[in-house]
Design a protein around this motif. Structure first.
Motif, short mmCIF file in Angstrom:
data_model
loop_
_atom_site.label_atom_id
_atom_site.label_comp_id
_atom_site.label_asym_id
_atom_site.label_seq_id
_atom_site.Cartn_x
_atom_site.Cartn_y
_atom_site.Cartn_z
N SER A 182 0.85 -1.19 0.00
CA SER A 182 0.00 0.00 0.00
C SER A 182 0.88 1.24 0.00
CB SER A 182 -0.91 0.02 1.23
OG SER A 182 -1.74 -1.12 1.27
N SER A 183 0.69 2.10 -0.98
CA SER A 183 1.44 3.35 -1.04
C SER A 183 0.73 4.40 -0.19
CB SER A 183 1.57 3.84 -2.49
OG SER A 183 2.34 2.93 -3.25
N ILE A 184 1.44 4.95 0.77
CA ILE A 184 0.86 5.91 1.71
C ILE A 184 1.26 7.33 1.30
CG2 ILE A 184 0.75 6.66 4.11
CD1 ILE A 184 1.56 3.78 4.88
N PHE A 185 0.27 8.16 1.03
CA PHE A 185 0.50 9.56 0.67
C PHE A 185 -0.05 10.43 1.80
CE2 PHE A 185 0.29 7.18 -3.25
CZ PHE A 185 1.35 7.68 -3.98
N TYR A 186 0.85 11.16 2.43
CA TYR A 186 0.46 12.00 3.56
C TYR A 186 0.62 13.47 3.18
CZ TYR A 186 0.18 14.00 8.23
OH TYR A 186 -0.20 14.75 9.33
N VAL A 187 -0.44 14.25 3.39
CA VAL A 187 -0.41 15.69 3.13
C VAL A 187 -0.65 16.40 4.45
CG1 VAL A 187 -1.39 17.60 1.81
CG2 VAL A 187 -1.33 15.30 0.81
N GLU A 188 0.36 17.09 4.95
CA GLU A 188 0.22 17.78 6.23
C GLU A 188 -0.79 18.92 6.10
OE1 GLU A 188 -0.16 17.90 9.30
OE2 GLU A 188 1.90 17.47 9.88
N SER A 189 -1.53 19.14 7.16
CA SER A 189 -2.57 20.17 7.16
C SER A 189 -1.99 21.55 6.89
CB SER A 189 -3.29 20.17 8.51
OG SER A 189 -4.17 21.28 8.61
N VAL A 190 -2.76 22.38 6.20
CA VAL A 190 -2.33 23.75 5.91
C VAL A 190 -2.19 24.56 7.19
CG1 VAL A 190 -4.67 24.67 5.64
CG2 VAL A 190 -2.77 25.71 4.37
N ALA A 191 -2.84 24.11 8.26
CA ALA A 191 -2.75 24.82 9.53
C ALA A 191 -1.39 24.64 10.19
CB ALA A 191 -3.84 24.33 10.48
#
Length: 233
Positions: A182-191
């Protein structure tokens, strides 16, 4: 006396064999973990499926709004079937996800059975004591394991809610033992402008995410393995 020595040598040989086996197992496991960490982040091989079973982790406090904003710019036909997951105590996120799916321009092309919405137990609620959180953490982990076995996603999209941690850890373990990649893509919150959230920090330090994105340049300077993509909202 000879029988005593024979028994002694047999026990020593048995212990040595067990120790050798355990050492070999540890070495193989370490090599496998290093291999998985090395392979993480590499693009899908040529000839890969045109669409990927996708697990989308939602969360309260703005996480769902950011995730749906991100999904709106993706080619949704590449990420199907889609499984939306939110905490069991989150009563709004899945409703927003359903509204988002209903609003898609290509709605007629979306099969009803390719969209699923489910909830997951949280490890710890806000204000919950640490003593009682031991049981809820075990329950949440078992539930997350069952969901991962059932869904077996090829792609996991998450952006900070704590419910993503057990799912991502299990996904990494599945890679190690060869159950599912499983490829995990994490996008940190703009906050998050100056430092990562706890979820982001764990995924970054443990190298669980295949791709790690931040929305502020100062975060990339502080965490060089992250990719700066600008503000997505």
């Amino acid at each position: 006396m000879e029988e005593h020595h024979c028994c002694f040598y047999s026990k020593m040989l048995s212990r040595f064999s067990i120790s050798s086996f355990m050492l070999s197992l540890v070495i193989v496991l370490v090599v496998r973990v290093l291999y998985v960490m090395y392979q993480c982040g590499k693009p899908f091989p040529k000839g890969a499926s045109r669409s990927f079973t996708t697990l989308i982790v939602l969360g309260s406090g703005g996480h769902t709004a950011e995730m749906l904003s991100l999904l709106s710019v993706l080619r949704m036909d590449r990420f199907t079937p889609r499984f939306y997951i939110a905490a069991a105590t989150d009563n709004m996120s899945l409703h927003k996800a359903r509204s988002f799916e209903d609003s898609l321009a290509d709605k007629p092309a979306v099969k009803e059975d390719s969209l699923q919405y489910t909830q997951i137990y949280r490890s710890r609620e806000v204000g919950q004591s640490y003593v009682t959180s031991v049981w809820t953490t075990i329950l949440a982990t078992v539930h997350a394991l069952w969901l991962m076995i059932r869904i077996r996603p090829q792609v996991i999209l998450c952006n900070g809610p704590g419910t993503c941690i057990p799912l991502c850890v299990i996904a990494f373990l599945f890679k190690v033992v060869g159950i599912r990649w499983s490829s995990i893509f994490y996008v940190e919150s703009v906050a998050r402008v100056k430092k990562l959230s706890l979820s982001g920090l764990l995924l970054y330090r443990l190298r669980l995410a295949d791709q790690f994105f931040v929305q502020w340049p100062q975060l990339q300077n502080k965490y060089p393995r992250a990719h700066y993509v600008g503000c997505l909202m």
